[in-house]
Design a protein around this motif. Sequence first.
Motif, mmCIF file in Angstrom:
data_model
loop_
_atom_site.group_PDB
_atom_site.id
_atom_site.type_symbol
_atom_site.label_atom_id
_atom_site.label_comp_id
_atom_site.label_asym_id
_atom_site.label_seq_id
_atom_site.Cartn_x
_atom_site.Cartn_y
_atom_site.Cartn_z
ATOM 1 N N SER A 171 -10.382 1.980 4.718
ATOM 2 C CA SER A 171 -10.934 0.810 4.041
ATOM 3 C C SER A 171 -11.725 -0.028 5.016
ATOM 4 O O SER A 171 -11.582 0.062 6.219
ATOM 5 C CB SER A 171 -9.792 -0.034 3.436
ATOM 6 O OG SER A 171 -8.906 -0.450 4.445
ATOM 7 N N THR B 99 -8.891 -4.838 3.611
ATOM 8 C CA THR B 99 -8.078 -4.503 2.454
ATOM 9 C C THR B 99 -8.854 -4.568 1.155
ATOM 10 O O THR B 99 -8.279 -4.422 0.095
ATOM 11 C CB THR B 99 -6.875 -5.463 2.353
ATOM 12 O OG1 THR B 99 -7.367 -6.801 2.239
ATOM 13 C CG2 THR B 99 -5.982 -5.341 3.552
ATOM 14 N N GLU C 266 -7.430 -5.759 9.834
ATOM 15 C CA GLU C 266 -7.522 -4.572 8.990
ATOM 16 C C GLU C 266 -8.066 -4.954 7.624
ATOM 17 O O GLU C 266 -7.605 -5.895 6.987
ATOM 18 C CB GLU C 266 -6.137 -3.938 8.843
ATOM 19 C CG GLU C 266 -6.153 -2.652 8.025
ATOM 20 C CD GLU C 266 -4.759 -2.089 7.816
ATOM 21 O OE1 GLU C 266 -4.630 -1.096 7.110
ATOM 22 O OE2 GLU C 266 -3.825 -2.689 8.388
ATOM 23 N N CYS D 41 -14.066 -4.052 4.889
ATOM 24 C CA CYS D 41 -14.170 -5.263 4.088
ATOM 25 C C CYS D 41 -15.423 -6.016 4.421
ATOM 26 O O CYS D 41 -16.050 -5.822 5.440
ATOM 27 C CB CYS D 41 -12.953 -6.164 4.306
ATOM 28 S SG CYS D 41 -12.995 -7.089 5.843
ATOM 29 N N SER E 135 -4.757 -4.373 -2.011
ATOM 30 C CA SER E 135 -3.335 -4.041 -2.135
ATOM 31 C C SER E 135 -2.614 -5.021 -3.045
ATOM 32 O O SER E 135 -1.770 -4.631 -3.864
ATOM 33 C CB SER E 135 -2.668 -4.020 -0.752
ATOM 34 O OG SER E 135 -3.212 -2.999 0.057
ATOM 35 N N ASP F 96 -8.152 -8.984 -2.014
ATOM 36 C CA ASP F 96 -7.102 -8.184 -1.385
ATOM 37 C C ASP F 96 -6.773 -7.023 -2.317
ATOM 38 O O ASP F 96 -6.112 -7.204 -3.347
ATOM 39 C CB ASP F 96 -5.875 -9.056 -1.144
ATOM 40 C CG ASP F 96 -4.794 -8.340 -0.333
ATOM 41 O OD1 ASP F 96 -4.648 -7.119 -0.498
ATOM 42 O OD2 ASP F 96 -4.101 -9.011 0.455
ATOM 43 N N THR G 97 -6.668 -8.800 6.799
ATOM 44 C CA THR G 97 -5.345 -9.222 7.207
ATOM 45 C C THR G 97 -5.425 -9.869 8.574
ATOM 46 O O THR G 97 -6.462 -9.927 9.214
ATOM 47 C CB THR G 97 -4.404 -8.008 7.241
ATOM 48 O OG1 THR G 97 -4.930 -7.067 8.172
ATOM 49 C CG2 THR G 97 -4.300 -7.360 5.882
ATOM 50 N N ARG H 166 -10.859 0.814 -0.957
ATOM 51 C CA ARG H 166 -9.916 1.915 -0.797
ATOM 52 C C ARG H 166 -10.529 3.182 -1.389
ATOM 53 O O ARG H 166 -11.274 3.122 -2.365
ATOM 54 C CB ARG H 166 -8.598 1.593 -1.499
ATOM 55 C CG ARG H 166 -7.545 2.674 -1.347
ATOM 56 C CD ARG H 166 -6.202 2.222 -1.862
ATOM 57 N NE ARG H 166 -5.677 1.092 -1.104
ATOM 58 C CZ ARG H 166 -4.484 0.540 -1.313
ATOM 59 N NH1 ARG H 166 -3.702 1.024 -2.272
ATOM 60 N NH2 ARG H 166 -4.084 -0.488 -0.594
#
Length: 402
Positions: free
Chosen positions: A7, A22, A20, A9, A230, A228, A16, A25
Amino acid sequence: MAGDTRSCCSGSESATSDGEATQLRLLDYEQVRKLDQVLNDVVPIHGRGNFPTLEICLKSLVQVVRKRLSEEGIPLRDVRLNGSTASYILSDESAFCYNDLDLIFGVSLDSPSDLQRIKEMVLDCLLDFLPCETRKERISPLTLKDAYVQKLVKIANENDRWSLISLTNNNGRNVELKFVDRMRRQFEFSVDSFQIVLDSLLSFYEHSEVEMTQHFYPSVIAESVYGDFSLALFHLHNRLIATRNPEEIRGGGLLKYCNLLVREYNPACHAEIKSLERYMCSRFFIDFSDIVQQQQKLEKYLNNHFVGDEEAKYRYLITLRRVIQESTVCLMSHERRQTLRLIDCMAYNIYCGLQHHRNQAMNSSGPPSPNGVMYPGQGYFYDGNTNSFFITNAYPTWISCQ
């Protein structure tokens, strides 16, 4: 062609603490397979009057529109599947249902005339799907619009430049083509914030001579514009309701929110939901300020989202009434009563129809109610004399039709 899930962004809110990403995906094989099935399904576009039903494969429609955009010299960034259909691809719920088929064409609209060119181009594309025996040279774009288009929207201002062309499906599964240069707000709730980029799969269709398998399939990216990925996916899998700044949404997201409640979704944060409901109601009544607009909006929403399901319409109206009654602070008392009466009348008419069918099936009926309307299964009794709802634990099988 498929690799490990990764992933990336754009935007700080999608990262995050360790950087990382998010927001994006990769789809797995089962999700790509579901997407392939959706794109290859044939969707009927129903014509008004004597116009024939168009049997359109979504993949073919996208390919035709992409080709025509290129011929018209309109730059295309990407094509995305949006809304409830994208949520269906990502959901692990076998009974998950989706309504409209929403497609987003990311385009560069350099002048206001581009929106008109796109509308004419899409209508011209429909000619390709008419039966071979049709005398196409005698059909004008205006005729095609009247025959097959349910809704046309064009927005051009400082924050938004996009257009929407909705093709009619009488079963509530309209094909919606959205051409977007820029759009400030792209989602209502986290569960409908997913967008699936189709370009890699479309290229696979055009160039691959080998069928997809579990070990050979294109890398397809999904994005959550909620921010986000997730968290949005957690909300989807657990049937949770979350949004932010509902006052930015046309209509406040109120109608969709009540739809989620009827489908047994629950607020992700109970401490915040009453505040969000007040914002939803306030924005709804700003955008639909008079009773005629409210009635038209409600009727369209019910017809588009509850096709052939009168009991769901009824439950929806009861839920909407409760939210408006409890959370509306922006209206004067008589304005709120007027809106609540409108919802009462709509629910009453639907319930009369349900009772009629039930009585026909049971070949029996009860005595009329002298005072009001009973809402079976919901524990409500509406008293027309006092304009109030009461909770009851026993309900007969009749309704007042006075």
